[in-house]
Motif scaffolding. Structure first.
Motif, PDB file in Angstrom:
ATOM      1  N   ALA A 379     -15.518 -30.218  21.309  1.00 18.84           N
ATOM      2  CA  ALA A 379     -15.926 -28.820  21.387  1.00 18.84           C
ATOM      3  C   ALA A 379     -16.799 -28.572  22.602  1.00 18.84           C
ATOM      4  O   ALA A 379     -16.709 -27.521  23.242  1.00 18.84           O
ATOM      5  CB  ALA A 379     -16.658 -28.422  20.102  1.00 18.84           C
ATOM      6  N   ASP A 380     -17.664 -29.538  22.948  1.00 17.59           N
ATOM      7  CA  ASP A 380     -18.533 -29.427  24.122  1.00 17.59           C
ATOM      8  C   ASP A 380     -18.310 -30.674  24.969  1.00 17.59           C
ATOM      9  O   ASP A 380     -18.852 -31.742  24.674  1.00 17.59           O
ATOM     10  CB  ASP A 380     -19.993 -29.321  23.691  1.00 17.59           C
ATOM     11  N   PRO A 381     -17.515 -30.577  26.020  1.00  9.34           N
ATOM     12  CA  PRO A 381     -17.197 -31.793  26.796  1.00  9.34           C
ATOM     13  C   PRO A 381     -18.404 -32.387  27.500  1.00  9.34           C
ATOM     14  O   PRO A 381     -18.477 -33.605  27.684  1.00  9.34           O
ATOM     15  CB  PRO A 381     -16.148 -31.303  27.796  1.00  9.34           C
ATOM     16  N   VAL A 382     -19.360 -31.573  27.906  1.00 10.50           N
ATOM     17  CA  VAL A 382     -20.539 -32.094  28.585  1.00 10.50           C
ATOM     18  C   VAL A 382     -21.378 -32.911  27.618  1.00 10.50           C
ATOM     19  O   VAL A 382     -21.838 -34.024  27.926  1.00 10.50           O
ATOM     20  CB  VAL A 382     -21.348 -30.949  29.207  1.00 10.50           C
ATOM     21  N   ALA A 383     -21.591 -32.371  26.409  1.00 12.37           N
ATOM     22  CA  ALA A 383     -22.368 -33.094  25.402  1.00 12.37           C
ATOM     23  C   ALA A 383     -21.661 -34.374  24.963  1.00 12.37           C
ATOM     24  O   ALA A 383     -22.323 -35.347  24.573  1.00 12.37           O
ATOM     25  CB  ALA A 383     -22.628 -32.198  24.203  1.00 12.37           C
ATOM     26  N   ALA A 384     -20.327 -34.376  25.026  1.00 12.20           N
ATOM     27  CA  ALA A 384     -19.574 -35.561  24.607  1.00 12.20           C
ATOM     28  C   ALA A 384     -19.496 -36.613  25.700  1.00 12.20           C
ATOM     29  O   ALA A 384     -18.870 -37.663  25.496  1.00 12.20           O
ATOM     30  CB  ALA A 384     -18.167 -35.152  24.177  1.00 12.20           C
ATOM     31  N   GLY A 385     -20.102 -36.368  26.860  1.00 17.52           N
ATOM     32  CA  GLY A 385     -20.118 -37.343  27.928  1.00 17.52           C
ATOM     33  C   GLY A 385     -18.851 -37.374  28.765  1.00 17.52           C
ATOM     34  O   GLY A 385     -18.589 -38.371  29.459  1.00 17.52           O
ATOM     35  N   CYS A 386     -18.060 -36.323  28.729  1.00 17.86           N
ATOM     36  CA  CYS A 386     -16.833 -36.281  29.527  1.00 17.86           C
ATOM     37  C   CYS A 386     -17.173 -36.100  31.005  1.00 17.86           C
ATOM     38  O   CYS A 386     -18.163 -35.440  31.358  1.00 17.86           O
ATOM     39  CB  CYS A 386     -15.932 -35.138  29.063  1.00 17.86           C
ATOM     40  N   ALA A 387     -16.363 -36.663  31.878  1.00 15.10           N
ATOM     41  CA  ALA A 387     -16.544 -36.535  33.325  1.00 15.10           C
ATOM     42  C   ALA A 387     -15.761 -35.324  33.820  1.00 15.10           C
ATOM     43  O   ALA A 387     -14.547 -35.223  33.599  1.00 15.10           O
ATOM     44  CB  ALA A 387     -16.061 -37.796  34.033  1.00 15.10           C
ATOM     45  N   ARG A 388     -16.485 -34.442  34.474  1.00 19.24           N
ATOM     46  CA  ARG A 388     -15.845 -33.218  34.945  1.00 19.24           C
ATOM     47  C   ARG A 388     -14.983 -33.511  36.163  1.00 19.24           C
ATOM     48  O   ARG A 388     -15.385 -34.247  37.074  1.00 19.24           O
ATOM     49  CB  ARG A 388     -16.885 -32.163  35.285  1.00 19.24           C
ATOM     50  N   SER A 389     -13.791 -32.924  36.199  1.00 22.79           N
ATOM     51  CA  SER A 389     -12.875 -33.057  37.320  1.00 22.79           C
ATOM     52  C   SER A 389     -12.718 -31.699  38.005  1.00 22.79           C
ATOM     53  O   SER A 389     -13.476 -30.757  37.723  1.00 22.79           O
ATOM     54  CB  SER A 389     -11.513 -33.572  36.833  1.00 22.79           C
ATOM     55  N   LEU A 390     -11.753 -31.592  38.907  1.00 25.67           N
ATOM     56  CA  LEU A 390     -11.542 -30.339  39.624  1.00 25.67           C
ATOM     57  C   LEU A 390     -10.993 -29.264  38.691  1.00 25.67           C
ATOM     58  O   LEU A 390     -10.255 -29.553  37.752  1.00 25.67           O
ATOM     59  CB  LEU A 390     -10.568 -30.543  40.782  1.00 25.67           C
ATOM     60  N   THR A 391     -11.358 -28.027  38.963  1.00 29.76           N
ATOM     61  CA  THR A 391     -10.805 -26.885  38.239  1.00 29.76           C
ATOM     62  C   THR A 391      -9.513 -26.456  38.915  1.00 29.76           C
ATOM     63  O   THR A 391      -9.448 -26.315  40.137  1.00 29.76           O
ATOM     64  CB  THR A 391     -11.795 -25.720  38.213  1.00 29.76           C
TER      65      THR A 391
END
Length: 481
Positions: A379-391
């Motif tokens: 539900a919250d990728p930042v809180a889940a520790g996901c690595a952000r990629s390009l939009t």
């Protein structure tokens, strides 16, 4: 008894030629200026508003909400509210206001409103009134701040037609027509002149020939046809060389006329926009799908398209004016699987905005992507520790975009070729295209006719699907008013 006119014939012909050219040029100039004076006058003024995020969560929704306000600016409900709240627009018909309003999204989250009406003051008042109406409607936004940008001013409005520029065009065309008339008049005079009379043949003495070849003797050798032709060819008359060069002079004059007419056309067709016009009038929506150019090593499905398709982001800042029967929607969705990996997932949280006037349609898609070490999209990728990629972004117009409406429900589907916007370089296609299907419907009644209503919906990307988010103010549907 009057004296004979001793003026040379060539001088009289030259005077007649230039007087003819001057008369034709003056007539053409007068006709052009008269037509320019009779043309109706219009003035265009431009005001703008900005959509800026208030919170970190609003940063992702700023572009989506900017699309919504771009659609709202041209809607009948917004224009009616702006007209009713501005005394200077009391004499302006709503149809004229709708026909003269063009809205363009500039530089991401800036919306430019350009209004074209009969005079400068009214056009500026209308552009400012539309922006003020949108700013007032944006006061309830939780995620973004909708504020005024550039103000429209009557002194900076662009008038049409541009009298000085078109006066120069009329002058150049008149000069070209005058030169052509002068050249034709001179040519006609030279052609009508009678050729000089040929001199009578001199008498021939045949006595020497009679003595050398008396009757009964062998005949004298006859002249060959070539020799006879050589002896019978008359010598060129005086002035023949000048006559041979006159066609070349006529060709040069005609070429000069063509060049002048071309310069006049260029001057009339070109003209820069003033500083009050940051966006210019809305451009027509292209009906072609962007080409997909796959980078080396890409394994995702590509979207082949003709080479004549527009470049990446060519439609990014466009929208379709809603008019009286148009529909606009902007929605954001929960996470869906974009691509499974050997370990984890690449997920995206799509946001979609669409505008249609009942005939033309245009949709914008935004796909912020994350690489997650989870079994499902969090539900919250930042809180889940996901690595952000390009939009990734995509824009699609009809006929590639298929849109249908049933009451307060809108369905759209299409294959969206995506591109990225790297810092410091132009947008570039990724070589990937995704089949998206979106359904949006009203989640409650409208407060007023034509007013935005909360929306709910679902998106399907590949084999995965997700519902709309619960964020207030993000998911909105604009139905005809």
């Amino acid at each position: 008894m009057s004296a004979a006119d001793e003026t040379p014939t060539g001088r009289r012909t030259g005077r007649r030629r230039w007087w003819t050219g001057a008369a034709v040029g003056a007539a053409v100039l007068l006709v052009g200026l008269a037509a320019l004076a009779l043309l109706p006058r219009t003035a265009s003024a431009t005001a703008s508003l900005t959509v800026t995020p208030r919170t970190e969560a609003g940063a992702d929704a700023a572009l989506l909400l900017a699309d919504r306000y771009t659609a709202l600016a041209g809607s009948t409900a917004t224009l009616r509210t702006a007209r009713e709240g501005t005394p200077a627009l009391a004499d302006v018909r709503l149809d004229d206001l709708a026909e003269g309003t063009r809205v363009t999204r500039v530089d991401g989250a800036t919306v430019a409103v350009r209004v074209t009406l009969a005079d400068r003051a009214t056009a500026a008042a209308a552009a400012n009134a539309v922006v003020d109406t949108l700013v007032a409607a944006g006061g309830d936004e939780d995620l973004v701040d909708v504020g005024r940008g550039a103000e429209a001013m009557a002194s900076r409005a662009v008038t049409s037609p541009d009298v000085p520029r078109w006066s120069v065009v009329a002058l150049l065309v008149a000069a070209a027509c005058g030169l052509a008339a002068a050249a034709l008049a001179g040519t006609g005079g030279r052609r009508s002149a009678a050729p000089p009379a040929a001199a009578p043949p001199a008498p021939v003495d045949d006595l020497p020939g009679f003595l050398e070849h008396p009757p009964g003797a062998s005949p004298a050798p006859r002249a060959t046809p070539a020799r006879a032709a050589a002896t019978e060819t008359p010598a060129p008359a005086p002035g023949a060389t000048a006559l041979l060069t006159r066609p070349a002079a006529t060709v040069a004059t005609v070429a000069s006329v063509v060049v002048l007419v071309g310069v006049a056309a260029l001057v009339g067709a070109t003209g820069g926009r003033s500083g009050d016009d940051p966006a210019g009038p809305g451009r027509p929506v292209s009906a072609t799908r962007p080409a997909a150019t796959a980078p080396p090593g890409t394994t995702a499905p590509s979207a082949p398209a003709p080479a004549a398709d527009p470049a990446a982001a060519a439609l990014a800042f466009e929208s379709v004016p809603l008019g009286r029967s148009g529909v606009a929607a902007s929605v954001a969705f929960e996470g869906v699987v974009l691509e499974p990996r050997a370990v984890g997932l690449t997920v995206t949280y799509p946001s979609v905005s669409v505008t249609t006037d009942g005939r033309r349609s245009l949709a914008h898609v935004r796909l912020p992507t994350f690489n997650c070490l989870t079994a499902e999209p969090p539900a919250d990728p930042v809180a889940a520790g996901c690595a952000r990629s390009l939009t990734e972004y995509a824009d699609l117009a009809d006929p590639g975009l298929q849109l249908s409406r049933d009451g307060d429900r809108v369905d759209l589907t299409g294959r969206f070729a995506t591109y990225t916007r790297p810092n410091g370089s132009a947008p570039a296609y990724t070589g990937r295209a995704y089949q998206l299907t979106v359904a949006v419907s009203a989640a409650g009644p409208a407060a007023a006719a034509g007013a935005p209503v909360p929306a709910t919906g679902v998106v399907q990307l590949g084999a995965d699907s997700a519902p709309t988010t619960a964020d207030r103010g993000v998911n909105v549907l604009q139905l005809p008013g």
